[in-house]
Motif scaffolding. Structure first.
Motif, mmCIF file in Angstrom:
data_model
loop_
_atom_site.group_PDB
_atom_site.id
_atom_site.type_symbol
_atom_site.label_atom_id
_atom_site.label_comp_id
_atom_site.label_asym_id
_atom_site.label_seq_id
_atom_site.Cartn_x
_atom_site.Cartn_y
_atom_site.Cartn_z
ATOM 1 N N VAL A 55 -21.920 37.524 -19.533
ATOM 2 C CA VAL A 55 -21.014 37.350 -18.362
ATOM 3 C C VAL A 55 -21.669 37.840 -17.120
ATOM 4 N N LEU A 202 -12.098 37.524 -23.078
ATOM 5 C CA LEU A 202 -13.249 36.553 -23.161
ATOM 6 C C LEU A 202 -13.920 36.292 -24.521
ATOM 7 N N ALA A 223 -19.894 32.788 -19.496
ATOM 8 C CA ALA A 223 -18.934 33.121 -18.869
ATOM 9 C C ALA A 223 -18.871 33.796 -17.637
#
Length: 238
Positions: A55, A202, A223
Motif C-alpha cells: 500500500v 483492502l 493498493a
C-alpha cells in the motif's frame, strides 16, 4: 437529487478552504501542500494483517489532510474531489510497479456500504478514483476506473472495532460483479480508497479481486490511498 444539488451549490456558492477554513478558496496553497507536497510512500498498519497488498499513501491522516477528507466524505464538499484525486494519482503511480501484468492501470475502488452511500449522497472512494484516473491520463498514464466490487452481505459499523474485529466483520463481505473477471484481466490492478486505517478493507477487497481473477497467489495487486495514519509511515523504520 442530493448529489445534484451539492454539485450545483459547489459551483455557485462561496466556499472556504476544506483544510483550514480560509475564505474564498476550495483549498488554500498551504493545505494543498499538506496533501500534495511529499512523494507517496509505502505504509503498513501495525499490526499488519495477512493478505494486505503493498500500500502507498500520499499523506498522513492528520490536520488539514484529515479535514479535507472528512469534508469531502461526510460534508459533501465535492469540489475537493479533484485535489484528492491528484493526491491519489501519486499514490497509484507509486503502487503501479507492484501490480503484475501489462496494459492500462485499472483502479478498483473499495466500495462503501449501500447505507453509507445513501446517507452521504455519493460514494467518496469512487469519486476520488475517477478524479485520479483523469489525472493519470492527463499526465500520460493510461488508466480507467473499474467499480466491479460490491457488498454481498451487510457489515457492522467499523467505528469502535479493533483491527481483528474489523477483519472478522469484513471477511467475505465483498464480491466482484459477474463481468469482473473479464474486465480485471485487461490491465494492472490497483485497489484504491480514500483512507487506510487497519487495512481490513483492502485485505477483503484484495481477496475478492483475487477470487475473481483466480490469482491463487500467482499475481500481485497494488493498493493506493490518499491518506493513512502517521504511525503507518513510521512503522516502516522498525
Amino acid at each position: 437529487m442530493r448529489g445534484w444539488w451539492r454539485e450545483i451549490s459547489g459551483l455557485v456558492l462561496p466556499v472556504d478552504c476544506g483544510g483550514c477554513g480560509r475564505p474564498h478558496t476550495t483549498l488554500c496553497e498551504e493545505c494543498a501542500g499538506s496533501l500534495h507536497g511529499a512523494a507517496a510512500r509505502r505504509v503498513r498498519p501495525d499490526p499488519e494483517p495477512g493478505g494486505l497488498p503493498v500500500v502507498h499513501a500520499a499523506a498522513g491522516y492528520e490536520d488539514a489532510v484529515r479535514a479535507v477528507l472528512l469534508g469531502h466524505k461526510e460534508r459533501g464538499a465535492l469540489g475537493l474531489a479533484g485535489a484528492l484525486g491528484r493526491a491519489l494519482a501519486g499514490a497509484v503511480r507509486a503502487s503501479a510497479p507492484y501490480a503484475s501484468g501489462t496494459g492500462p492501470l485499472l483502479l478498483v475502488p473499495v466500495p462503501s456500504a449501500r447505507s453509507a452511500v445513501r446517507a452521504r449522497g455519493h460514494d467518496p472512494a469512487r469519486r476520488i478514483a475517477l478524479a485520479a484516473s483523469a489525472e493519470l491520463r492527463r499526465t500520460g498514464s493510461p488508466a480507467r476506473v473499474l467499480a466491479v466490487l460490491r457488498q454481498r452481505r451487510a457489515v457492522a459499523d467499523q467505528s469502535g472495532l479493533s483491527a481483528r474485529q474489523r477483519l472478522s466483520n469484513l471477511s467475505g463481505a465483498l464480491e466482484a460483479a459477474a463481468c469482473g473477471a473479464r474486465l480485471l484481466a485487461g490491465g494492472r490492478v490497483v485497489l484504491v480508497d480514500d483512507l487506510m486505517t487497519t487495512g481490513a478493507s483492502l485485505v477483503e477487497a484484495a481477496r475478492a479481486v483475487g477470487e475473481a481473477r483466480e490469482f491463487s497467489g500467482g499475481g500481485a495487486l497494488g493498493a493506493a490511498v490518499v491518506a493513512a495514519p502517521v504511525s503507518a509511515f513510521r512503522s516502516l523504520s522498525k
